[in-house]
Write a protein that holds these residues in place. Structure first.
Motif, PDB file in Angstrom:
ATOM      1  N   ARG A  29       0.830  -1.215   0.000  1.00 48.34           N
ATOM      2  CA  ARG A  29       0.000   0.000   0.000  1.00 48.34           C
ATOM      3  C   ARG A  29       0.863   1.264   0.000  1.00 48.34           C
ATOM      4  O   ARG A  29       0.544   2.234  -0.698  1.00 48.34           O
ATOM      5  N   LEU A  30       1.928   1.295   0.760  1.00 47.82           N
ATOM      6  CA  LEU A  30       2.792   2.470   0.817  1.00 47.82           C
ATOM      7  C   LEU A  30       3.403   2.774  -0.556  1.00 47.82           C
ATOM      8  O   LEU A  30       3.480   3.933  -0.967  1.00 47.82           O
ATOM      9  N   ASP A  31       3.794   1.772  -1.290  1.00 41.93           N
ATOM     10  CA  ASP A  31       4.340   1.978  -2.640  1.00 41.93           C
ATOM     11  C   ASP A  31       3.276   2.571  -3.565  1.00 41.93           C
ATOM     12  O   ASP A  31       3.561   3.442  -4.394  1.00 41.93           O
ATOM     13  N   LEU A  90       0.752   4.428  -2.665  1.00 47.39           N
ATOM     14  CA  LEU A  90       0.535   5.824  -2.271  1.00 47.39           C
ATOM     15  C   LEU A  90       1.661   6.726  -2.764  1.00 47.39           C
ATOM     16  O   LEU A  90       1.427   7.856  -3.196  1.00 47.39           O
ATOM     17  N   ARG A  91       2.880   6.242  -2.738  1.00 48.07           N
ATOM     18  CA  ARG A  91       4.004   7.033  -3.261  1.00 48.07           C
ATOM     19  C   ARG A  91       3.891   7.223  -4.774  1.00 48.07           C
ATOM     20  O   ARG A  91       4.210   8.275  -5.296  1.00 48.07           O
ATOM     21  N   PHE A  92       3.441   6.183  -5.461  1.00 49.90           N
ATOM     22  CA  PHE A  92       3.209   6.307  -6.897  1.00 49.90           C
ATOM     23  C   PHE A  92       2.130   7.362  -7.174  1.00 49.90           C
ATOM     24  O   PHE A  92       2.279   8.214  -8.038  1.00 49.90           O
ATOM     25  N   GLU A 139       1.312   9.858  -5.311  1.00 42.04           N
ATOM     26  CA  GLU A 139       1.884  11.164  -5.006  1.00 42.04           C
ATOM     27  C   GLU A 139       2.702  11.693  -6.184  1.00 42.04           C
ATOM     28  O   GLU A 139       2.596  12.863  -6.556  1.00 42.04           O
ATOM     29  N   ARG A 140       3.524  10.854  -6.805  1.00 45.27           N
ATOM     30  CA  ARG A 140       4.336  11.275  -7.958  1.00 45.27           C
ATOM     31  C   ARG A 140       3.447  11.717  -9.120  1.00 45.27           C
ATOM     32  O   ARG A 140       3.696  12.727  -9.761  1.00 45.27           O
ATOM     33  N   GLN A 189       0.360  12.851  -8.935  1.00 49.61           N
ATOM     34  CA  GLN A 189      -0.298  14.105  -8.581  1.00 49.61           C
ATOM     35  C   GLN A 189       0.665  15.288  -8.656  1.00 49.61           C
ATOM     36  O   GLN A 189       0.282  16.380  -9.074  1.00 49.61           O
TER      37      GLN A 189
END
Length: 110
Positions: free
Chosen positions: A7-9, A11-13, A15-16, A18
């Motif tokens: 899940r964290l990966d 969310l980071r994707f 973010e990039r 956005q």
């Protein structure tokens, strides 16, 4: 053999993605501001008239106030007048002078 992405990966994707969209939007804003500035430079607004009269409603459009051309207190029903016409109107009735921009003082009527 499907491997689940943490899940964290994800969310980071997200973010990039956005951040890239935000950068694109900011470029569009900068481009539009530049277009508007270029348009304003090619088509400048005319300077305001020196004197305007505010007209009342109804038959005859009686003059209710005299303003300096830059005055924000003038209503919608205004028309520009030359200096001598503004002087004549204030000479007839000094109560027509706007209390904010004081055209009577500027014209030397007082």
């Amino acid at each position: 053999m499907s491997e689940e992405i943490p899940r964290l990966d994800l969310l980071r994707f997200l973010e990039r993605v956005q951040l890239q969209q935000l950068d694109q939007t900011r470029r569009w804003i900068t481009d539009e501001e530049q277009r508007q500035a270029e348009h304003a430079a090619r088509h400048p607004l005319p300077p305001p008239p020196d004197w305007v009269v505010e007209q009342g409603i109804g038959v005859g459009h009686r003059v209710v106030a005299v303003h300096q051309g830059w005055c924000r207190m003038a209503g919608r029903r205004v028309k520009s007048v030359p200096r001598d016409e503004a002087l004549r109107l204030l000479g007839e009735d000094s109560g027509r002078a706007c209390q904010q921009c004081r055209p009577d003082t500027e014209l030397g009527v007082l």
